[in-house]
Design an enzyme around this catalytic site. Structure first.
Site, short mmCIF file in Angstrom:
data_model
loop_
_atom_site.label_atom_id
_atom_site.label_comp_id
_atom_site.label_asym_id
_atom_site.label_seq_id
_atom_site.Cartn_x
_atom_site.Cartn_y
_atom_site.Cartn_z
N ASN A 42 0.84 -1.20 0.00
CA ASN A 42 0.00 0.00 0.00
C ASN A 42 0.87 1.25 0.00
O ASN A 42 1.77 1.32 -0.86
CB ASN A 42 -1.15 -0.03 1.01
CG ASN A 42 -0.81 -0.19 2.47
OD1 ASN A 42 -0.25 -1.18 2.89
ND2 ASN A 42 -1.17 0.77 3.29
N ASP A 43 0.65 2.20 0.85
CA ASP A 43 1.18 3.56 0.68
C ASP A 43 2.68 3.66 0.32
O ASP A 43 3.51 2.94 0.89
CB ASP A 43 1.05 4.35 1.99
CG ASP A 43 -0.28 4.18 2.66
OD1 ASP A 43 -1.17 3.57 2.08
OD2 ASP A 43 -0.41 4.65 3.80
#
Ligand code: FRU
Length: 468
Positions: A42-43
């Site tokens: 993710n991020d």
């Protein structure tokens, strides 16, 4: 290195080797976007440049393509095009980060890389994990060579944050300015309002809360991944707010900041950064005179999926985008110019109204003068209507959408005169009017040639030479 660190490292090495063949067999594996070797991404985290090298860290769940406990994966590149995978930098191996080494940012100074991140801890018991039962610790890791971890420590716990906050206080973004260090932290109050804490330090270790940034009226219950930066004399606060009214599950955008974010300020109108289905939690960093941004090409908790988890991996980042100031407190995003080096030498002309058999990886440009419709892989359609100055993205073939349903529409502030589309094996990034409006989405066409059709305009199509 503690014993848990040593064992986690062995396990990550083992799972990366064991799952590599299954991952490589996925026809939707990307060619020039950052993606995890195996497991979940993710991020973007810790974006920075050390000497001549760009470093990108990311939220990495190596053991589970559907999530799992978060580590910091690590890649390095000289040219933003070819990425070398480096060993995982941060493991969830300390009492203050044992349920996930959550998002954060980097500062490179005095020959040391300072990585600020959130240590996530969930206590066993009957808690809501919002007002109680969770620790969100501000942590600092250091590395002198940018690759090997030297130290790790917890700087602040929830008890050190201002009163009135829930347990959700995370995602430190740090920078140096005027001889001081500043940090923004995303937060959820006990009244379920999203806000951003501004902290200041003179020694990188001791941080004091100096201000809180929020809207006059409540705007969502939590602001994730804040980023505060200046471009062309204008300050911007980028956040990913949860609990706002928007086409996707969560929002992602920016406010122009008027006044002084250290004192009296007001936030201007919220502008979404992206109008597509898959864009969240972006982070930016200063690269000399320019500001580069990577986003996560997905949306948390969304009902849509990808077919990739069945091959042992999930999600990717966007291409690096250059942020510039637009008129009236707006931002523009355009692909980093480096990406043009992936183009084949000759462009194919894309005549209006004809279907062309296109490559999976492409860079399409056009200068429309009125209505146009772009149809990709026979099932993803972008339609521009000049009279309403509206651009709409929709899937006409649900088989390639994996649950991305409903239209995504944007009203442009000026007639559409430029179109650029970057296609990879399973993603499309669309830049309109020099990056004033952007649509990002994953899509999953069947293997084989991909029809591309542009009605109402003439385009140029470059094949892109990616690697993976
Ligand atoms: C945003 C986010 C962050 C958090 C991280 C955990 O996608 O929820 O707020 O730090 O992901 O992986």
């Amino acid at each position: 290195m503690n014993a848990l660190h040593r064992d986690l490292k062995r396990l990550v090495d083992r799972v990366e080797a064991a799952d590599a063949p299954r991952v490589a067999a996925d026809p939707h594996r990307q060619r020039y976007h950052i993606q995890p070797a195996v497991g979940w991404l993710n991020d973007p985290n810790g974006l920075c440049k050390i000497g001549q090298d760009y470093h990108v860290f990311y939220q990495y769940g190596p053991f589970d393509p559907n999530g799992g406990v978060k580590h910091w994966g690590h890649l390095r590149s000289r040219d933003l095009l070819h990425w070398e995978r480096l060993p995982v930098m941060l493991y969830p191996d300390a009492p203050y980060d044992c349920h996930g080494v959550y998002s954060g940012s980097a500062l490179w100074e005095e020959g040391t890389l300072f990585l600020y991140y959130t240590g996530n801890v969930k206590y066993a018991g009957d808690y809501d994990y919002i007002r109680a039962g969770r620790g969100h610790n501000l942590c600092l890791a250091t590395s002198r060579d940018g690759v090997t971890l030297d130290t790790k420590q917890c700087l602040m716990t929830n008890a050190d944050y201002p009163a009135g906050l829930s347990c959700h206080v995370r995602d430190p973004k740090v920078w140096k300015q005027d001889g001081r260090y500043y940090m923004v932290l995303g937060a959820r109050t006990l009244e379920n309002r999203g806000e951003v804490l501004v902290l200041q330090s003179t020694d990188r270790l001791h941080w004091t809360h100096i201000n809180t940034l929020t809207t006059r009226e409540p705007f969502g219950y939590m602001w994730e991944c804040p980023d505060l930066f200046e471009l062309g004399g204008q300050w911007y606060l980028a956040v990913s707010p949860q609990g706002i009214d928007c086409p996707n599950v969560y929002g992602c955008g920016y406010f122009p900041v008027y006044g002084d974010w250290r004192g009296e300020y007001t936030l201007g109108d919220f502008h979404p950064l992206d109008m597509g289905y898959d864009f969240y939690a972006p982070q930016s960093f200063a690269d000399g005179d320019r500001r580069l941004q990577f986003g996560w090409m997905a949306m948390p908790d969304a009902p849509c999926t990808t077919p990739d988890a069945a091959f042992g991996w999930n999600h990717c980042l966007t291409v690096p985008r250059v942020l510039t100031a637009g008129p009236g407190g707006t931002l523009r995003q355009n692909p980093a110019p480096e990406l043009a080096a992936l183009r084949s030498p000759a462009a194919l002309s894309l005549p209006g109204g004809e279907t062309v058999s296109g490559p999976a990886c492409f860079d399409l440009t056009a200068a429309p003068q009125g209505d146009f419709t772009l149809t990709l892989a026979g099932g993803l359609q972008l339609r521009y209507e000049e009279a309403a100055r509206t651009c709409t993205l929709r899937f006409t073939d649900p088989a390639i959408a994996y649950g991305r349903s409903g239209e995504r529409s944007a009203r442009l502030t000026a007639p559409c005169r430029s179109l650029r589309v970057l296609g990879d094996a399973s993603s499309v990034e669309i830049f309109l009017n020099d990056g004033a409006t952007v649509f990002t989405t994953r899509y999953f066409p069947a293997p084989g040639p991909r029809p591309i059709r542009l009605d109402g305009a003439v385009g140029l199509l470059y094949q892109l030479n990616g690697e993976e």
